[in-house]
Design a protein around this motif. Structure first.
Motif, PDB file in Angstrom:
ATOM      1  N   ILE A  43       0.830  -1.210   0.000  1.00 42.34           N
ATOM      2  CA  ILE A  43       0.000   0.000   0.000  1.00 42.34           C
ATOM      3  C   ILE A  43       0.858   1.251   0.000  1.00 42.34           C
ATOM      4  N   VAL A  44       1.888   1.271   0.836  1.00 40.90           N
ATOM      5  CA  VAL A  44       2.765   2.448   0.897  1.00 40.90           C
ATOM      6  C   VAL A  44       3.399   2.711  -0.464  1.00 40.90           C
ATOM      7  N   LYS A  45       3.832   1.657  -1.133  1.00 39.71           N
ATOM      8  CA  LYS A  45       4.448   1.811  -2.450  1.00 39.71           C
ATOM      9  C   LYS A  45       3.449   2.327  -3.476  1.00 39.71           C
ATOM     10  N   VAL A  53      -6.001  10.095  -0.096  1.00 43.24           N
ATOM     11  CA  VAL A  53      -6.247   8.678   0.177  1.00 43.24           C
ATOM     12  C   VAL A  53      -7.526   8.542   0.996  1.00 43.24           C
ATOM     13  N   GLY A  54      -8.482   7.805   0.459  1.00 46.98           N
ATOM     14  CA  GLY A  54      -9.739   7.574   1.161  1.00 46.98           C
ATOM     15  C   GLY A  54      -9.730   6.251   1.897  1.00 46.98           C
ATOM     16  N   PHE A  55     -10.384   6.232   3.056  1.00 46.59           N
ATOM     17  CA  PHE A  55     -10.492   5.027   3.865  1.00 46.59           C
ATOM     18  C   PHE A  55     -11.972   4.669   4.007  1.00 46.59           C
ATOM     19  N   GLY A  56     -12.307   3.450   3.619  1.00 45.15           N
ATOM     20  CA  GLY A  56     -13.716   3.047   3.580  1.00 45.15           C
ATOM     21  C   GLY A  56     -14.301   2.549   4.878  1.00 45.15           C
ATOM     22  N   GLY A  57     -13.549   2.629   5.978  1.00 49.07           N
ATOM     23  CA  GLY A  57     -14.072   2.174   7.258  1.00 49.07           C
ATOM     24  C   GLY A  57     -13.724   0.735   7.580  1.00 49.07           C
ATOM     25  N   SER A  58     -12.764   0.163   6.859  1.00 46.03           N
ATOM     26  CA  SER A  58     -12.395  -1.234   7.032  1.00 46.03           C
ATOM     27  C   SER A  58     -11.540  -1.451   8.278  1.00 46.03           C
ATOM     28  N   ALA A  62      -7.585  -0.630   8.915  1.00 47.73           N
ATOM     29  CA  ALA A  62      -7.241   0.095  10.135  1.00 47.73           C
ATOM     30  C   ALA A  62      -6.179  -0.650  10.943  1.00 47.73           C
ATOM     31  N   ASP A  63      -6.293  -1.971  10.988  1.00 44.07           N
ATOM     32  CA  ASP A  63      -5.341  -2.778  11.757  1.00 44.07           C
ATOM     33  C   ASP A  63      -3.923  -2.696  11.191  1.00 44.07           C
ATOM     34  N   LEU A  64      -3.797  -2.365   9.910  1.00 45.94           N
ATOM     35  CA  LEU A  64      -2.464  -2.226   9.309  1.00 45.94           C
ATOM     36  C   LEU A  64      -1.763  -0.947   9.776  1.00 45.94           C
ATOM     37  N   LYS A  65      -2.566   0.017  10.277  1.00 44.47           N
ATOM     38  CA  LYS A  65      -2.030   1.302  10.761  1.00 44.47           C
ATOM     39  C   LYS A  65      -1.234   2.039   9.679  1.00 44.47           C
ATOM     40  N   VAL A  66      -1.735   1.943   8.461  1.00 43.10           N
ATOM     41  CA  VAL A  66      -1.049   2.588   7.353  1.00 43.10           C
ATOM     42  C   VAL A  66      -1.409   4.067   7.247  1.00 43.10           C
ATOM     43  N   ALA A  67      -2.515   4.478   7.853  1.00 42.30           N
ATOM     44  CA  ALA A  67      -2.946   5.872   7.748  1.00 42.30           C
ATOM     45  C   ALA A  67      -1.906   6.823   8.329  1.00 42.30           C
ATOM     46  N   ASP A  68      -1.321   6.447   9.459  1.00 42.24           N
ATOM     47  CA  ASP A  68      -0.313   7.311  10.084  1.00 42.24           C
ATOM     48  C   ASP A  68       0.878   7.517   9.166  1.00 42.24           C
ATOM     49  N   ARG A  69       1.317   6.444   8.519  1.00 37.51           N
ATOM     50  CA  ARG A  69       2.465   6.534   7.605  1.00 37.51           C
ATOM     51  C   ARG A  69       2.129   7.449   6.424  1.00 37.51           C
ATOM     52  N   LYS A  71      -0.102   9.797   6.265  1.00 41.02           N
ATOM     53  CA  LYS A  71      -0.247  11.175   6.724  1.00 41.02           C
ATOM     54  C   LYS A  71       1.118  11.829   6.897  1.00 41.02           C
ATOM     55  N   GLU A  72       2.068  11.066   7.425  1.00 41.10           N
ATOM     56  CA  GLU A  72       3.433  11.580   7.584  1.00 41.10           C
ATOM     57  C   GLU A  72       4.052  11.940   6.248  1.00 41.10           C
ATOM     58  N   GLU A  73       3.640  11.246   5.187  1.00 43.65           N
ATOM     59  CA  GLU A  73       4.167  11.516   3.852  1.00 43.65           C
ATOM     60  C   GLU A  73       3.455  12.679   3.172  1.00 43.65           C
ATOM     61  N   GLY A  74       2.534  13.304   3.881  1.00 46.41           N
ATOM     62  CA  GLY A  74       1.874  14.486   3.340  1.00 46.41           C
ATOM     63  C   GLY A  74       0.608  14.222   2.550  1.00 46.41           C
ATOM     64  N   LYS A  75       0.094  12.991   2.611  1.00 45.55           N
ATOM     65  CA  LYS A  75      -1.147  12.684   1.906  1.00 45.55           C
ATOM     66  C   LYS A  75      -2.338  13.311   2.624  1.00 45.55           C
ATOM     67  N   GLU A  76      -3.332  13.699   1.865  1.00 44.20           N
ATOM     68  CA  GLU A  76      -4.595  14.117   2.458  1.00 44.20           C
ATOM     69  C   GLU A  76      -5.379  12.859   2.815  1.00 44.20           C
ATOM     70  N   ILE A  77      -5.699  12.679   4.076  1.00 42.32           N
ATOM     71  CA  ILE A  77      -6.389  11.482   4.539  1.00 42.32           C
ATOM     72  C   ILE A  77      -7.884  11.770   4.623  1.00 42.32           C
ATOM     73  N   LEU A  78      -8.664  10.999   3.897  1.00 45.16           N
ATOM     74  CA  LEU A  78     -10.124  11.149   3.881  1.00 45.16           C
ATOM     75  C   LEU A  78     -10.726   9.967   4.635  1.00 45.16           C
TER      76      LEU A  78
END
Length: 217
Positions: A43-45, A53-58, A62-69, A71-78
């Motif tokens: 996913i990061v790649k 990047v949109g998150f569908g509520g999965s 969420a368990d992968l904790k990829v959102a934090d990574r 966000k750190e890379e400057g993505k807009e998190i939806l």
């Protein structure tokens, strides 16, 4: 690792590989991931060129904790599930997910014949899986695999996913109290939209990561 765990993982590996093969025949880009870490890395790649990047509520995602990574890379998190959002704010985020660069979601069931089967209450998740985002990545743990037809997939969802999800979301449904689906007519009913994606949608780049770990419900 115990012999039992080793044999269980091997058995699921065969099922995961079968699902990946079938998904590929149905036009999806399907990838076998032995662990959640490999799904995270994929996913990061793939998110490298995504601004939003949109998150569908999965729960699987969420368990992968990829959102934090990301966000750190400057993505807009939806993410419409963030605490503190009003109803109108949540809906606005859902609408923006429909046109994001990358949409991340799970799936309720994957048949070994390569079908993605889902049941939604609102439809924002499955809507974003079909059309709109430039790229969609679906994370499917081995517990989502169904060795049967679409009917078996729907049964898996109503037996294993809907009751605990209704309870998690504090919905007033019979299944959230009994743990069993009763095909209710509750205003809080979350089984409202059943979808089957049996081939890759023509205009949507859908990637399916089949992970040899239990993920989500």
């Amino acid at each position: 690792m115990s012999k039992t765990r080793e044999l269980t993982d091997w058995t699921y590996e065969q099922k995961c590989e079968k699902a990946v093969e079938s998904l590929g025949k149905n036009g999806f880009t399907a990838v076998y991931c032995p662990t959640g870490q490999e799904a995270y890395d994929y996913i990061v790649k793939e998110a490298a060129d995504a601004a939003s990047v949109g998150f569908g509520g999965s729960m699987s995602v969420a368990d992968l904790k990829v959102a934090d990574r990301l966000k750190e890379e400057g993505k807009e998190i939806l993410n419409h599930s963030l605490p503190g959002l009003s109803f109108d704010e949540r809906v606005a985020v859902m609408r923006r997910q429909l046109t994001c660069d990358l949409f991340l979601t799970g799936t309720n069931a994957v048949t070994l014949s390569g079908f993605l089967v889902n049941i939604d209450a609102t439809g924002n998740r499955v809507g974003s899986m079909f059309f709109g985002p430039k790229k969609v990545i679906v994370v499917a743990g081995r517990n989502k695999l169904v060795d049967g037809d679409v009917g078996a997939a729907v049964k898996r969802i109503k037996d294993c996913a809907t009751p605990p999800n209704a309870r998690r979301l504090n919905y007033n449904t019979p299944c959230s109290k009994t743990g069993f689906c009763s095909d209710c007519n509750s205003p809080d009913r979350i089984c409202r939209i059943t979808t089957i994606i049996d081939r890759k949608p023509r205009l949507t780049d859908v990637r399916v990561l089949v992970v040899n770990e239990d993920m989500g419900l």
